[in-house]
Design an enzyme around this catalytic site. Sequence first.
Site, PDB file in Angstrom:
ATOM      1  N   ALA A 194       2.416   5.003  -6.609  1.00 21.99           N
ATOM      2  CA  ALA A 194       1.687   3.855  -7.144  1.00 21.99           C
ATOM      3  C   ALA A 194       0.660   4.363  -8.152  1.00 21.99           C
ATOM      4  CB  ALA A 194       0.999   3.092  -6.014  1.00 21.99           C
ATOM      5  N   GLY A 214       4.668   5.574  -3.197  1.00 19.44           N
ATOM      6  CA  GLY A 214       5.417   4.350  -3.421  1.00 19.44           C
ATOM      7  C   GLY A 214       6.831   4.587  -3.917  1.00 19.44           C
ATOM      8  N   GLU A 232       8.836   5.183  -0.847  1.00 19.71           N
ATOM      9  CA  GLU A 232       8.963   3.895  -0.169  1.00 19.71           C
ATOM     10  C   GLU A 232       9.965   2.978  -0.870  1.00 19.71           C
ATOM     11  OE1 GLU A 232       4.618   3.141   1.768  1.00 19.71           O
ATOM     12  OE2 GLU A 232       4.660   3.595  -0.365  1.00 19.71           O
ATOM     13  N   GLU A 242      -0.301  10.014   0.856  1.00 16.90           N
ATOM     14  CA  GLU A 242      -1.449   9.095   0.814  1.00 16.90           C
ATOM     15  C   GLU A 242      -2.664   9.595   1.590  1.00 16.90           C
ATOM     16  OE1 GLU A 242       2.203   6.597  -0.042  1.00 16.90           O
ATOM     17  OE2 GLU A 242       1.669   8.201   1.355  1.00 16.90           O
TER      18      GLU A 242
END
Length: 255
Positions: A64, A109, A112, A132
């Site tokens: 992200a 992300g 994911e 993260e």
Amino acid sequence: MSLIEQTEQAGVVTLTLNRPEALNALNTDLIAELGSVLAALEAHAGLRGVVLTGAGEKAFVAGADIAEMRDKTPEQARYFASQALTVLKRLETLPVPTVALVNGYALGGGCELALACDWAIATDNAFFAQPEVGLGIIPGFGGTQRLPRRVGPAMALDLITTGRRIDANEALRIGLVNRVIALDERDATIAELTKQFSRNGPNAMRAAKQAVHDGQDQDLDSALALETSLFALGFAGEEQREGMSAFLEKRKAAF
């Protein structure tokens, strides 16, 4: 410029995330555009499969967009994560097979996003991580839930609590990806997937995905009953008759 390039052949759509200057990092605009693209694909009657990859050779999705996230309040962060989760759920529940073709970095992300696909292929320069915790947060786009379902809770916690990167071969060993290919085989692999998906019964592939996805949340007897119902339903249409007739007549089926 569109943030997602879309091509289609024989009902198989390839989506290429196109922010190479930012290593295809997921920001609000890219997530919103992906949601719109997926909404259109849900209505695509002739859709047979979806392949998701990243522009360039360095990254599938490097995570992200940290610069966009850094100053968010808790409520803004909740909204951002909720938007992403809605889009990834839309990808996960497409009725056709979805494949992540991971080229380069799939971090945070990006990992994911790959997990929201039915299965994944990695190029030999791919790296995966859920880093993260090194940023003082936890995965927010489904990583704490989809990763343990893919590789088991112990391995998921290993990756999530250390934040360590693993290469394509380790990702293959733990079941995060299904196969590893050379980077220069990416286009040929997409072409082969297109060939494979296009020669199979489209309704049969959709029913197979439904059986696997819906059956996971049921006890075995209920899941087997679901399979039986979907198996029997296949005999209600022309697809089964054409497939079996083609087999007996030693010709290719015309699906």
